[in-house]
Design a protein around this motif. Structure first.
Motif, short mmCIF file in Angstrom:
data_model
loop_
_atom_site.label_atom_id
_atom_site.label_comp_id
_atom_site.label_asym_id
_atom_site.label_seq_id
_atom_site.Cartn_x
_atom_site.Cartn_y
_atom_site.Cartn_z
N ALA A 85 0.84 -1.21 0.00
CA ALA A 85 0.00 0.00 0.00
C ALA A 85 0.87 1.25 0.00
CB ALA A 85 -0.92 -0.01 1.22
N VAL A 86 1.96 1.22 0.76
CA VAL A 86 2.89 2.36 0.79
C VAL A 86 3.52 2.55 -0.59
CG1 VAL A 86 5.05 3.23 1.77
CG2 VAL A 86 3.34 2.17 3.26
N LYS A 87 3.85 1.45 -1.25
CA LYS A 87 4.43 1.53 -2.59
C LYS A 87 3.54 2.30 -3.55
CE LYS A 87 6.12 -1.44 -6.35
NZ LYS A 87 6.32 -2.85 -6.81
N GLU A 88 2.25 2.16 -3.38
CA GLU A 88 1.29 2.82 -4.26
C GLU A 88 1.29 4.34 -4.12
OE1 GLU A 88 -0.71 1.43 -6.69
OE2 GLU A 88 0.56 -0.33 -6.29
N VAL A 89 1.79 4.85 -3.00
CA VAL A 89 1.74 6.30 -2.77
C VAL A 89 3.14 6.93 -2.74
CG1 VAL A 89 -0.47 6.20 -1.57
CG2 VAL A 89 1.65 6.01 -0.25
N LEU A 90 4.14 6.23 -3.26
CA LEU A 90 5.50 6.75 -3.23
C LEU A 90 5.63 8.10 -3.94
CD1 LEU A 90 7.88 3.67 -3.65
CD2 LEU A 90 7.39 5.01 -1.60
N SER A 91 4.86 8.31 -5.01
CA SER A 91 4.92 9.59 -5.71
C SER A 91 4.46 10.73 -4.80
CB SER A 91 4.06 9.55 -6.97
OG SER A 91 4.58 8.64 -7.91
N ASP A 92 3.44 10.47 -4.00
CA ASP A 92 2.95 11.47 -3.06
C ASP A 92 3.96 11.69 -1.94
OD1 ASP A 92 0.52 11.79 -4.44
OD2 ASP A 92 -0.32 10.04 -3.44
N VAL A 93 4.57 10.62 -1.48
CA VAL A 93 5.59 10.73 -0.42
C VAL A 93 6.78 11.52 -0.94
CG1 VAL A 93 7.13 9.47 1.12
CG2 VAL A 93 4.86 8.56 0.63
N GLU A 94 7.15 11.32 -2.20
CA GLU A 94 8.26 12.06 -2.79
C GLU A 94 8.01 13.56 -2.75
OE1 GLU A 94 10.75 12.33 -7.03
OE2 GLU A 94 8.87 11.19 -6.91
N LEU A 131 -9.59 15.82 5.90
CA LEU A 131 -8.31 16.44 6.22
C LEU A 131 -7.58 16.88 4.95
CD1 LEU A 131 -6.34 17.03 8.60
CD2 LEU A 131 -5.28 14.82 8.13
N GLY A 132 -7.74 16.10 3.90
CA GLY A 132 -7.07 16.41 2.65
C GLY A 132 -7.45 17.74 2.04
N HIS A 133 -8.65 18.22 2.37
CA HIS A 133 -9.12 19.50 1.83
C HIS A 133 -8.33 20.68 2.38
CE1 HIS A 133 -12.33 17.47 -0.20
NE2 HIS A 133 -12.93 17.11 0.91
N TYR A 134 -7.61 20.45 3.48
CA TYR A 134 -6.89 21.55 4.12
C TYR A 134 -5.38 21.46 3.92
CZ TYR A 134 -11.42 21.90 6.39
OH TYR A 134 -12.77 22.01 6.63
N ALA A 135 -4.95 20.60 2.99
CA ALA A 135 -3.52 20.38 2.80
C ALA A 135 -3.09 20.67 1.37
CB ALA A 135 -3.16 18.94 3.17
N ASP A 136 -1.84 21.11 1.21
CA ASP A 136 -1.28 21.32 -0.12
C ASP A 136 -0.98 19.98 -0.79
OD1 ASP A 136 -1.10 24.17 0.28
OD2 ASP A 136 0.64 23.79 1.55
N GLN A 137 -0.61 18.99 0.03
CA GLN A 137 -0.26 17.67 -0.49
C GLN A 137 -0.92 16.61 0.38
OE1 GLN A 137 1.17 16.58 -3.10
NE2 GLN A 137 1.32 14.43 -2.55
N VAL A 138 -1.49 15.60 -0.26
CA VAL A 138 -2.21 14.55 0.46
C VAL A 138 -1.57 13.19 0.20
CG1 VAL A 138 -4.44 13.43 0.81
CG2 VAL A 138 -4.36 15.86 0.21
N ILE A 155 10.04 10.14 5.14
CA ILE A 155 10.11 11.59 4.99
C ILE A 155 11.32 12.15 5.72
CG2 ILE A 155 8.99 13.78 5.56
CD1 ILE A 155 6.29 12.35 5.07
N SER A 156 11.44 11.83 7.00
CA SER A 156 12.55 12.41 7.78
C SER A 156 13.90 11.87 7.34
CB SER A 156 12.34 12.15 9.28
OG SER A 156 12.27 10.77 9.56
N THR A 157 14.00 10.57 7.11
CA THR A 157 15.28 9.97 6.74
C THR A 157 15.75 10.45 5.37
OG1 THR A 157 14.76 7.99 8.04
CG2 THR A 157 16.51 7.80 6.39
#
Length: 303
Positions: free
Chosen positions: A42-51, A174-181, A210-212
């Motif tokens: 599931a995390v793999k599917e959102v790597l572009s967003d994490v980037e 919550l996503g409505h209040y963020a620049d990136q979701v 994110i931090s690492t």
């Protein structure tokens, strides 16, 4: 108007565990393990967003801003845990990566009832931190609807800070209040609604990323070694010696002497040994290379 939480993915019942109360211990462990294996995918599917989130974090740090995690309950604890590990791992100030949890520090070890239900509490906690437009606020909420986190993101956007929402439900409030979701959908939990399980595991993985990654991009890692480790106890001192010896191939006594000369700053010791320079020149090279050990050593090669 009361929200219908039953429509949330995180509140759905898992068909694989409908009769988990009748399972043997081994069967419970087996099904939990099978469900956990879905998390990394599931995390793999959102790597572009994490980037994108990592790049925003890097931009914030390079501009003199901070990374601020905001959450309630398990989500808040995950943010606090990630934040407090950054100073010893990467030698950053304790106020560079910050974790806020609804109800304050007491809520880390004991539930503070009702603390997450007020948007104003999230706003007030950011006001207390003197939030500014250089900062990045990452709101964490598995449900994607926690008022404390929504209040924090609303205030952050109001003053111009960048915002990221990390949830476990698609199209979250919550996503409505963020620049990136980042909506990492891990599917129904083993125990219905218990988001301290798969959702929390996914969120911990993403916060680690994110931090690492941001710290690696800032030059706090050389090869895959933590060259900016803060030497605050015996274990970390010995790790520092091993890092120096691994990278420079010197004997133990030489490594200890170099670390002592460098005032326990591993980067300086490495550059001194690799380039055969004094502590003053090693510092100059690191400053010129903006803290990047690899680049600092190359500067020495070019001379």
């Amino acid at each position: 108007m009361k929200e219908d939480l039953s429509t949330l993915t995180t509140e759905a019942r898992n068909p694989q565990t409908m009769k988990i109360d009748t399972f043997s211990t081994r069967e419970i462990l087996q099904v939990m393990n099978e469900e956990d294996q879905k998390v990394a995918l599931a995390v793999k599917e959102v790597l572009s967003d994490v980037e994108i989130a990592v790049n925003r974090a890097l931009e914030a740090l390079q501009a003199g801003g901070r990374i601020i995690y905001v959450g309630a309950g398990t989500s808040g604890r995950l943010g606090v845990m990630d934040a407090v590990e950054c100073p010893p791992t990467f030698s950053v100030p304790p106020d560079l990566v910050i974790g806020l949890i609804a109800g304050g520090t007491e809520a880390f070890t004991k539930a503070v009832e009702g603390a997450e239900d007020h948007e104003a509490f999230g706003e007030n906690d950011l006001i207390q931190l003197d939030l500014n437009e250089r900062d990045l606020v990452i709101g964490i909420a598995a449900s994607g609807r926690t008022p404390y986190v929504i209040g924090a993101l609303q205030y952050a956007k109001k003053i111009g800070a960048k915002t990221v929402a990390l949830t476990a439900n698609p199209n979250s409030k919550l996503g409505h209040y963020a620049d990136q979701v980042i909506d990492v959908v891990v599917g129904p939990e083993v125990l219905t609604g218990s988001t301290r399980l798969k959702a929390a595991t996914a969120h911990k993985m993403i916060l680690n990323m994110i931090s690492t990654t941001a710290m690696i991009r800032l030059g706090k890692v050389y090869e895959n070694l933590m060259v900016d480790v803060k030497v605050t106890n015996h274990k970390l001192y010995e790790r520092a010696i091993r890092i120096i010896r691994t990278l420079t191939k010197v004997d133990e006594q030489t490594a200890r002497q170099a670390l002592e000369q460098a005032n326990n700053e591993v980067k300086i010791a490495i550059v001194m040994l690799q380039t055969g320079t004094s502590i003053v020149e090693a510092k100059q090279r690191l400053n010129q290379a903006q803290g990047d050990v690899r680049a600092a050593i190359k500067i020495g090669d070019e001379r």
